[in-house]
Design an enzyme around this catalytic site. Structure first.
Site, PDB file in Angstrom:
ATOM      1  N   GLN A 211     -14.517   2.731   1.227  1.00 33.64           N
ATOM      2  CA  GLN A 211     -13.790   2.327   0.015  1.00 33.64           C
ATOM      3  C   GLN A 211     -13.452   3.559  -0.810  1.00 33.64           C
ATOM      4  O   GLN A 211     -14.316   4.413  -1.046  1.00 33.64           O
ATOM      5  CB  GLN A 211     -14.643   1.355  -0.816  1.00 33.64           C
ATOM      6  CG  GLN A 211     -13.909   0.780  -2.025  1.00 33.64           C
ATOM      7  CD  GLN A 211     -14.752  -0.241  -2.793  1.00 33.64           C
ATOM      8  OE1 GLN A 211     -15.974  -0.320  -2.608  1.00 33.64           O
ATOM      9  NE2 GLN A 211     -14.113  -1.005  -3.657  1.00 33.64           N
TER      10      GLN A 211
ATOM     11  N   HIS B  97      -6.928  -5.473   2.516  1.00 33.42           N
ATOM     12  CA  HIS B  97      -5.744  -4.936   3.185  1.00 33.42           C
ATOM     13  C   HIS B  97      -5.241  -5.993   4.159  1.00 33.42           C
ATOM     14  O   HIS B  97      -6.027  -6.536   4.936  1.00 33.42           O
ATOM     15  CB  HIS B  97      -6.101  -3.707   4.033  1.00 33.42           C
ATOM     16  CG  HIS B  97      -6.679  -2.548   3.281  1.00 33.42           C
ATOM     17  ND1 HIS B  97      -5.940  -1.415   3.008  1.00 33.42           N
ATOM     18  CD2 HIS B  97      -7.914  -2.325   2.768  1.00 33.42           C
ATOM     19  CE1 HIS B  97      -6.716  -0.529   2.372  1.00 33.42           C
ATOM     20  NE2 HIS B  97      -7.913  -1.061   2.213  1.00 33.42           N
TER      21      HIS B  97
ATOM     22  N   HIS C 175     -10.382  -5.143  -3.069  1.00 33.42           N
ATOM     23  CA  HIS C 175      -9.050  -5.366  -2.502  1.00 33.42           C
ATOM     24  C   HIS C 175      -9.155  -5.665  -1.023  1.00 33.42           C
ATOM     25  O   HIS C 175     -10.048  -5.175  -0.340  1.00 33.42           O
ATOM     26  CB  HIS C 175      -8.133  -4.151  -2.724  1.00 33.42           C
ATOM     27  CG  HIS C 175      -8.710  -2.859  -2.258  1.00 33.42           C
ATOM     28  ND1 HIS C 175      -9.666  -2.164  -2.980  1.00 33.42           N
ATOM     29  CD2 HIS C 175      -8.511  -2.136  -1.136  1.00 33.42           C
ATOM     30  CE1 HIS C 175     -10.007  -1.071  -2.323  1.00 33.42           C
ATOM     31  NE2 HIS C 175      -9.324  -1.029  -1.182  1.00 33.42           N
TER      32      HIS C 175
ATOM     33  N   ASP D   8       0.849  -1.195   0.000  1.00 32.78           N
ATOM     34  CA  ASP D   8       0.000   0.000   0.000  1.00 32.78           C
ATOM     35  C   ASP D   8       0.889   1.252   0.000  1.00 32.78           C
ATOM     36  O   ASP D   8       1.886   1.327   0.725  1.00 32.78           O
ATOM     37  CB  ASP D   8      -0.910  -0.003   1.240  1.00 32.78           C
ATOM     38  CG  ASP D   8      -2.035   1.009   1.125  1.00 32.78           C
ATOM     39  OD1 ASP D   8      -3.191   0.577   1.016  1.00 32.78           O
ATOM     40  OD2 ASP D   8      -1.759   2.232   1.134  1.00 32.78           O
ATOM     41  N   ILE D   9       0.509   2.240  -0.782  1.00 37.94           N
ATOM     42  CA  ILE D   9       1.326   3.453  -0.927  1.00 37.94           C
ATOM     43  C   ILE D   9       1.303   4.331   0.339  1.00 37.94           C
ATOM     44  O   ILE D   9       2.231   5.101   0.578  1.00 37.94           O
ATOM     45  CB  ILE D   9       0.866   4.261  -2.176  1.00 37.94           C
ATOM     46  CG1 ILE D   9       1.965   5.166  -2.686  1.00 37.94           C
ATOM     47  CG2 ILE D   9      -0.407   5.040  -1.897  1.00 37.94           C
ATOM     48  CD1 ILE D   9       1.684   5.742  -4.082  1.00 37.94           C
TER      49      ILE D   9
HETATM   50  P1  5GP Z   1      -9.721   1.609   0.408  1.00 35.84           P
HETATM   51  O1  5GP Z   1      -9.867   2.878   1.193  1.00 35.84           O
HETATM   52  O2  5GP Z   1     -10.424   1.686  -0.935  1.00 35.84           O
HETATM   53  O3  5GP Z   1     -10.114   0.383   1.183  1.00 35.84           O
HETATM   54  O4  5GP Z   1      -8.178   1.430   0.163  1.00 35.84           O
HETATM   55  C1  5GP Z   1      -7.496   1.909  -0.949  1.00 35.84           C
HETATM   56  C2  5GP Z   1      -6.036   1.789  -0.632  1.00 35.84           C
HETATM   57  O5  5GP Z   1      -5.312   1.941  -1.828  1.00 35.84           O
HETATM   58  C3  5GP Z   1      -5.525   2.851   0.351  1.00 35.84           C
HETATM   59  O6  5GP Z   1      -4.975   2.222   1.501  1.00 35.84           O
HETATM   60  C4  5GP Z   1      -4.479   3.605  -0.460  1.00 35.84           C
HETATM   61  O7  5GP Z   1      -3.353   4.000   0.305  1.00 35.84           O
HETATM   62  C5  5GP Z   1      -4.107   2.622  -1.547  1.00 35.84           C
HETATM   63  N1  5GP Z   1      -3.674   3.251  -2.790  1.00 35.84           N
HETATM   64  C6  5GP Z   1      -4.322   4.255  -3.451  1.00 35.84           C
HETATM   65  N2  5GP Z   1      -3.641   4.570  -4.560  1.00 35.84           N
HETATM   66  C7  5GP Z   1      -2.558   3.765  -4.602  1.00 35.84           C
HETATM   67  C8  5GP Z   1      -1.475   3.655  -5.534  1.00 35.84           C
HETATM   68  O8  5GP Z   1      -1.388   4.347  -6.552  1.00 35.84           O
HETATM   69  N3  5GP Z   1      -0.531   2.716  -5.258  1.00 35.84           N
HETATM   70  C9  5GP Z   1      -0.611   1.919  -4.145  1.00 35.84           C
HETATM   71  N4  5GP Z   1       0.383   1.027  -3.961  1.00 35.84           N
HETATM   72  N5  5GP Z   1      -1.618   2.010  -3.254  1.00 35.84           N
HETATM   73  C10 5GP Z   1      -2.580   2.930  -3.478  1.00 35.84           C
END
Ligand code: 5GP
Length: 139
Positions: free
Chosen positions: A95, A103, A101, A32-33
């Site tokens: 999300q 985590h 995805h 994760d970034i």
């Molecule tokens: P969500 O909030 O949708 O469950 O999680 C999305 C995740 O994707 C976040 O933890 C965010 O840091 C990660 N993320 C968003 N953009 C990128 C990216 O360009 N590269 C990577 N490696 N992770 C990303």
């Protein structure tokens, strides 16, 4: 024409760089970034479903297998014994990237990321009816 590819499809296809951890025919996994802790990893199906319930059975099964394998490796490499698996569906659930995805978030003794919620209590009659209704609608 609008590009319909999700951010994660663009990562899977190599259009956007990532620190790759695992890849097979069905699954892609990378760091994760914006990690909540050291080793925070995302595990993504190549099938571009937005929410978990939209995934094919085949993809879901492969995702489950990959999650177990990758979790084991993260424990081995980071040395943690505790970790959280988080999976958000829909903007109200937090999300932000609309491609399924999971985590994997290692939990260290000084980790302070929060995953708690106020608890309620289950009414026996409501619970019985609700469990029955959900159970009957499973396909
Ligand atoms: P969500 O909030 O949708 O469950 O999680 C999305 C995740 O994707 C976040 O933890 C965010 O840091 C990660 N993320 C968003 N953009 C990128 C990216 O360009 N590269 C990577 N490696 N992770 C990303």
């Amino acid at each position: 024409m609008k590009d319909e590819k999700s951010l994660f499809t663009r990562i899977i296809e190599g259009e956007i760089p990532s620190f790759k951890i695992f890849e097979n025919e069905y699954v892609y996994s990378f760091l994760d970034i914006n990690p909540a802790s050291y080793g925070h990893t995302l595990v993504v199906p190549k099938e571009p479903a937005s929410s978990l319930h939209e995934l094919s059975q085949e993809s879901a099964a492969e995702l489950g297998k990959a999650l177990v394998r990758i979790s084991k490796s993260i424990l081995e490499v980071t040395g943690v014994t505790s970790y959280n698996i988080v999976q958000n569906n829909g903007s109200e659930a937090g999300q932000t990237v609309f491609h399924v995805h999971f985590h994997i978030i290692p939990r260290y003794s000084d980790s302070n990321h929060e995953l708690t919620w106020p608890t309620g209590s289950l009414d026996n009659k409501d619970a019985s009816e609700l469990a029955h209704r959900i159970s009957m609608s499973i396909m």
